[in-house]
Design an enzyme around this catalytic site. Structure first.
Site, PDB file in Angstrom:
ATOM      1  N   ASP A  72       9.046  98.153  23.190  1.00  0.00           N
ATOM      2  CA  ASP A  72      10.203  97.716  23.966  1.00  0.00           C
ATOM      3  C   ASP A  72      10.948  98.903  24.559  1.00  0.00           C
ATOM      4  OD1 ASP A  72       9.683  95.062  23.366  1.00  0.00           O
ATOM      5  OD2 ASP A  72      10.984  95.051  21.602  1.00  0.00           O
TER       6      ASP A  72
ATOM      7  N   TYR B 103       4.469 101.484  11.825  1.00  0.00           N
ATOM      8  CA  TYR B 103       5.742 101.781  12.475  1.00  0.00           C
ATOM      9  C   TYR B 103       6.686 102.416  11.464  1.00  0.00           C
ATOM     10  CZ  TYR B 103       4.808  99.018  16.727  1.00  0.00           C
ATOM     11  OH  TYR B 103       4.304  98.539  17.910  1.00  0.00           O
TER      12      TYR B 103
END
Length: 263
Positions: free
Chosen positions: A51, A108
């Protein structure tokens, strides 16, 4: 001929990975530089989407070049790309191999600092929170791999064919002296907004606004919260991608210094 590009980027100046009209994206910038070098349009296919504002310590994309080239593409790309995008390796692969579909796991990291800092602010998310219950947050993180349907922490479940993710690792690291946190999670796939929503819930557990029991009820889909407010984008890094046929040395990247004291 098909190649994987092993790259990293600071996403602070980009509206995410994927190309979109009237917005600067990482994919768009790389495609523009490739077109300048090869004098023809080249589409790149990434290992996933990030994003706006999200970073990638490690990222892979694949390209197909029609004709062989006789120059150092890594050197030339790094020369043309802005400083917040770097090419680490260029690896020739078989035509059937794909950066997105062949990845077996993705990791992540999300970094938080609880004391305002003029340097960390560019790379980590600042939360002005006091007296967080770190033990409860760590227990909440440990619950995540026990579940495999993450519809309850997906921003837009309808965008996915299914909401099953096989999480193999989830852990919260805490440095009480530096007042910094690192949440690390590994899975075969992730859903839209999943990690940032999980971090938002972990922070609520830390403040006492969400009990450990209710967090587990959310994971088991027995409690549905309409408030899925995600954590800030700035602290999130795509930090590891694994393939069955590629081994690369992990570079000293943008997030390396953030992991110091949080391992």
């Amino acid at each position: 001929m098909k190649y994987f590009l092993h790259i990293g980027y600071n996403g602070g100046n980009y509206h995410g990975w994927q190309s979109q009209p009237n917005a600067v994206t990482v994919q768009g910038v790389i495609e523009e530089k490739l077109q300048r070098i090869f004098k023809t349009s080249i589409t790149v296919f990434g290992c996933g989407r990030t994003d706006a504002g999200v970073h990638a310590s490690q990222y892979f994309l694949n390209i197909t070049i029609k004709d062989a080239f006789d120059f150092d593409l890594k050197f030339r790309l790094n020369k043309h790309l802005p400083n917040d995008i770097v090419v680490y390796d260029i690896i020739e692969v078989e035509e059937r191999q794909h950066a997105r579909y062949d990845a077996t796991s993705r990791t992540y990291d999300y970094f938080i600092h609880l004391q305002k800092d003029p340097v960390l602010g560019k790379y980590s998310s600042y939360y002005e929170l006091e007296n967080l219950d770190f033990e409860a947050m760590q227990k909440a993180a440990n619950l995540i791999p026990l579940y495999d349907d993450f519809e309850a922490v997906c921003k837009q479940p309808d965008l996915h064919n299914h909401t099953i993710c096989h999480v193999t690792h989830a852990k919260l690291y805490v440095n009480t002296t530096q007042q910094r946190l690192r949440f690390s999670i590994t899975a075969n796939r992730f859903l839209r907004g999943m990690i940032r929503i999980l971090v938002g819930h972990l922070l609520k557990v830390g403040t006492g606004d969400l009990s450990l029991e209710n967090f587990e009820l959310i994971l088991s889909k027995q409690l549905l919260l309409t408030d899925k407010k995600p954590a800030f984008a700035n602290g999130l890094y795509l930090s590891g991608i694994k393939y069955p046929y590629i081994k690369v040395n992990t570079p000293t990247d943008i997030s390396s210094f953030l992991k110091q004291g949080l391992n």
